[in-house]
Scaffold this active site. Structure first.
Site, PDB file in Angstrom:
ATOM      1  N   ILE A  81       0.876  -1.161   0.000  1.00 46.24           N
ATOM      2  CA  ILE A  81       0.000   0.000   0.000  1.00 46.24           C
ATOM      3  C   ILE A  81       0.918   1.217   0.000  1.00 46.24           C
ATOM      4  CG2 ILE A  81      -0.247  -0.093   2.520  1.00 46.24           C
ATOM      5  CD1 ILE A  81      -3.066   1.202   2.117  1.00 46.24           C
ATOM      6  N   ALA A  82       0.642   2.160  -0.886  1.00 38.59           N
ATOM      7  CA  ALA A  82       1.494   3.343  -0.987  1.00 38.59           C
ATOM      8  C   ALA A  82       0.697   4.516  -1.537  1.00 38.59           C
ATOM      9  CB  ALA A  82       2.694   3.066  -1.891  1.00 38.59           C
ATOM     10  N   VAL A  83       1.120   5.691  -1.110  1.00 34.94           N
ATOM     11  CA  VAL A  83       0.516   6.942  -1.560  1.00 34.94           C
ATOM     12  C   VAL A  83       1.637   7.833  -2.082  1.00 34.94           C
ATOM     13  CG1 VAL A  83      -0.752   8.999  -0.811  1.00 34.94           C
ATOM     14  CG2 VAL A  83      -1.373   6.758   0.107  1.00 34.94           C
ATOM     15  N   GLU A 115       2.933  -6.971   6.510  1.00 32.52           N
ATOM     16  CA  GLU A 115       4.280  -6.878   7.056  1.00 32.52           C
ATOM     17  C   GLU A 115       4.760  -5.455   6.882  1.00 32.52           C
ATOM     18  OE1 GLU A 115       6.677  -9.812   5.133  1.00 32.52           O
ATOM     19  OE2 GLU A 115       5.601 -11.454   6.076  1.00 32.52           O
ATOM     20  N   ASN A 120       9.788   1.569  10.240  1.00 32.56           N
ATOM     21  CA  ASN A 120       8.793   2.426   9.604  1.00 32.56           C
ATOM     22  C   ASN A 120       7.704   2.812  10.605  1.00 32.56           C
ATOM     23  OD1 ASN A 120       7.054   3.768   7.898  1.00 32.56           O
ATOM     24  ND2 ASN A 120       7.126   2.206   6.297  1.00 32.56           N
ATOM     25  N   TYR A 127      -1.191   1.853  10.719  1.00 26.76           N
ATOM     26  CA  TYR A 127      -1.863   0.561  10.802  1.00 26.76           C
ATOM     27  C   TYR A 127      -2.545   0.355  12.151  1.00 26.76           C
ATOM     28  CZ  TYR A 127       0.802  -0.413   6.561  1.00 26.76           C
ATOM     29  OH  TYR A 127       1.337  -0.361   5.311  1.00 26.76           O
TER      30      TYR A 127
END
Length: 144
Positions: A81-83, A115, A120, A127
C-alpha cells in the site's frame, strides 16, 4: 494538487505505469517487476489491486495511491500500500485501507495481515489506527 475527492476503484493495466512510479518513489517498499504487476492485475483471480484517484478543484484527476492484497482461507494479506508523497496525509491511504478492509470482509476474511519494517514508525502508527497489532518479528528479513 490538493485533492477534493478520493475515489477508490479496481486497478487495470492502464494504471500499472503510475503504480510503479509511486512504488519506486518509496525505498522501503518491495519493488516488483512490470510483469509481476501485469500478472496481478490482469490474470490473478484472488489478488485485488486498487487505486485511489483524486480530483482537484479544477476536476483534474490522477492516481495518488494503490493497495494490493489477497484473500485466501478467511485471511486477507496486504502486499503493498502506498501513496504518492505529494498526497500523503490527505486521506488517500485511509481511503485505500478502508476499501481493502471492506472488500476483505465481503470476501469472508476474518483476519487481516501485513508486514512492515520495524523502522517504519509512521506506517506502524497508521496501521494501529485500523486495529492492527504486532504479532511477530522476522529478523534479517529485508535485504536493504
Amino acid at each position: 494538487m490538493k485533492a477534493i475527492s478520493v475515489n477508490v476503484r479496481l486497478a487495470n493495466s492502464k494504471d500499472i505505469d503510475r503504480i510503479v512510479e509511486i512504488e519506486r518513489s518509496w525505498l522501503h517498499l518491495s519493488h516488483w517487476s512490470l510483469d509481476a504487476y501485469h500478472r496481478l492485475i490482469e490474470e490473478d483471480t484472488f489478488t485485488r489491486s486498487m487505486v485511489a484517484e483524486i480530483e482537484d478543484t479544477e476536476r483534474k484527476s490522477e492516481i495518488a495511491g494503490f493497495v494490493i492484497f489477497h484473500v485466501v482461507d478467511h485471511i486477507s494479506e496486504i502486499y503493498n500500500i502506498a501513496v504518492d508523497s505529494n498526497h500523503a496525509r490527505h486521506g488517500v491511504g485511509t481511503a485505500l485501507m478502508h476499501q481493502a478492509l471492506e472488500w476483505s470482509r465481503a470476501e469472508g476474511a476474518r483476519k487481516l495481515m501485513l508486514e512492515v519494517r520495524k523502522s517504519n514508525s509512521a506506517a506502524i502508527t497508521f496501521y494501529k489506527r485500523f486495529g492492527f497489532n504486532i504479532s511477530g518479528e522476522r529478523h534479517n528479513y529485508y535485504s536493504n
